[in-house]
Design a protein around this motif. Sequence first.
Motif, PDB file in Angstrom:
ATOM      1  N   GLY A   5     -35.455  24.823  77.012  1.00 11.80           N
ATOM      2  CA  GLY A   5     -36.214  24.978  75.776  1.00 11.80           C
ATOM      3  C   GLY A   5     -37.597  24.359  75.891  1.00 11.80           C
ATOM      4  O   GLY A   5     -38.591  24.928  75.434  1.00 11.80           O
ATOM      5  N   ALA A   6     -37.666  23.183  76.513  1.00 17.51           N
ATOM      6  CA  ALA A   6     -38.954  22.521  76.689  1.00 17.51           C
ATOM      7  C   ALA A   6     -39.849  23.314  77.630  1.00 17.51           C
ATOM      8  O   ALA A   6     -41.046  23.480  77.377  1.00 17.51           O
ATOM      9  CB  ALA A   6     -38.737  21.106  77.226  1.00 17.51           C
ATOM     10  N   ILE A   7     -39.257  23.822  78.713  1.00  9.13           N
ATOM     11  CA  ILE A   7     -40.035  24.594  79.691  1.00  9.13           C
ATOM     12  C   ILE A   7     -40.562  25.879  79.062  1.00  9.13           C
ATOM     13  O   ILE A   7     -41.732  26.249  79.246  1.00  9.13           O
ATOM     14  CB  ILE A   7     -39.181  24.906  80.932  1.00  9.13           C
ATOM     15  CG1 ILE A   7     -38.884  23.617  81.696  1.00  9.13           C
ATOM     16  CG2 ILE A   7     -39.895  25.904  81.841  1.00  9.13           C
ATOM     17  CD1 ILE A   7     -37.903  23.788  82.839  1.00  9.13           C
ATOM     18  N   SER A   8     -39.712  26.568  78.298  1.00  5.91           N
ATOM     19  CA  SER A   8     -40.156  27.811  77.657  1.00  5.91           C
ATOM     20  C   SER A   8     -41.252  27.529  76.637  1.00  5.91           C
ATOM     21  O   SER A   8     -42.207  28.316  76.507  1.00  5.91           O
ATOM     22  CB  SER A   8     -38.976  28.519  76.991  1.00  5.91           C
ATOM     23  OG  SER A   8     -38.454  27.743  75.925  1.00  5.91           O
ATOM     24  N   LEU A  11     -44.448  26.883  78.597  1.00  2.00           N
ATOM     25  CA  LEU A  11     -44.929  28.140  79.174  1.00  2.00           C
ATOM     26  C   LEU A  11     -45.580  29.029  78.116  1.00  2.00           C
ATOM     27  O   LEU A  11     -46.680  29.563  78.313  1.00  2.00           O
ATOM     28  CB  LEU A  11     -43.767  28.881  79.845  1.00  2.00           C
ATOM     29  CG  LEU A  11     -44.106  30.219  80.508  1.00  2.00           C
ATOM     30  CD1 LEU A  11     -45.127  30.016  81.614  1.00  2.00           C
ATOM     31  CD2 LEU A  11     -42.856  30.881  81.048  1.00  2.00           C
ATOM     32  N   LEU A  12     -44.921  29.170  76.969  1.00  2.00           N
ATOM     33  CA  LEU A  12     -45.484  29.987  75.895  1.00  2.00           C
ATOM     34  C   LEU A  12     -46.763  29.361  75.348  1.00  2.00           C
ATOM     35  O   LEU A  12     -47.708  30.079  74.980  1.00  2.00           O
ATOM     36  CB  LEU A  12     -44.454  30.158  74.773  1.00  2.00           C
ATOM     37  CG  LEU A  12     -43.249  31.035  75.104  1.00  2.00           C
ATOM     38  CD1 LEU A  12     -42.235  31.012  73.966  1.00  2.00           C
ATOM     39  CD2 LEU A  12     -43.682  32.465  75.392  1.00  2.00           C
ATOM     40  N   GLY A  13     -46.816  28.034  75.295  1.00  2.00           N
ATOM     41  CA  GLY A  13     -48.026  27.350  74.848  1.00  2.00           C
ATOM     42  C   GLY A  13     -49.199  27.616  75.772  1.00  2.00           C
ATOM     43  O   GLY A  13     -50.329  27.850  75.320  1.00  2.00           O
ATOM     44  N   LEU A  14     -48.943  27.591  77.081  1.00  2.00           N
ATOM     45  CA  LEU A  14     -49.999  27.878  78.055  1.00  2.00           C
ATOM     46  C   LEU A  14     -50.493  29.320  77.930  1.00  2.00           C
ATOM     47  O   LEU A  14     -51.694  29.586  77.990  1.00  2.00           O
ATOM     48  CB  LEU A  14     -49.490  27.613  79.475  1.00  2.00           C
ATOM     49  CG  LEU A  14     -49.236  26.141  79.833  1.00  2.00           C
ATOM     50  CD1 LEU A  14     -48.572  26.033  81.200  1.00  2.00           C
ATOM     51  CD2 LEU A  14     -50.545  25.354  79.807  1.00  2.00           C
TER      52      LEU A  14
END
Length: 197
Positions: A5-8, A11-14
Motif C-alpha cells: 500500500g505504501a509503495i503504490s 508510485l502514484l504520487g510520483l
Amino acid sequence: MEYSGAISGILLGLIFGYVLENAGFGSGCKLTAQLRLQDWAVFKVMFTAILVAAGGLYALQAMGMVTMDNMFVPSVLLWGSSLGGVLIGAGMAIGGYCPGTSMVAFCSGKLDGLVFIIGLGAGTLLFNSVYASIKSWVWMQVGPDSLTLPQLLHMPAWAVWSLLFAVLVLVGYLTRGNKRNKSSSESPASSMAPQHS
C-alpha cells in the motif's frame, strides 16, 4: 500488505507529480491565472481527474468489486468547511500553489515552492495549537450526513457523472479561444512583427 500500500501510494504520487509538472502546475503563475479566470488549465486538468476517478469508482461498484460499505463518506461540517475553504483559498491566491503543486515546484527546483511548504507546515502547527478552542464551533453546524452527490441530488450516479462531464465540455468550449489568443500573442512571429504607428 502494508508495504504494498505504501509503495503504490508513493508510485502514484510520483506519477501525479510528473503529470502536474508537465501540465505547467509547478509554476505559481498557473494557479493565480486560473483564479483571475485567465487560464482554465487547472480547472480542466483537476476536473478531468475527478471525472476519471469517479467513473472508475462507479464502474467498480457496477462490477461488484467495491461497495459503499467499504468507503468512508464524511459528513459536511458547514462552519468548519467554510473556514477551511476561505483559508486554503487565500493561501492559494497569495502563494500561487496548493499543497501538491508546491511540492512539485520544490522538487523541480523552485525556491518559492519551498517557502510555501514551510508556510504550510507552520499553518498546520498553528491550527493544531488552536483546534481545541474552536473544536466545538467547527462541529456546531453539521450539513448533509455522509451523503454522496447522487444521494444528495436524488439522481442516479451515471446521471450525475454525465452532468459533470457536460460541465467540463462546456467550460472547454467556452474557453477554447483563450488558448488560441494567448499562443498567438506569445508566438515569436507576433513578437517579431513590425510595429506600425
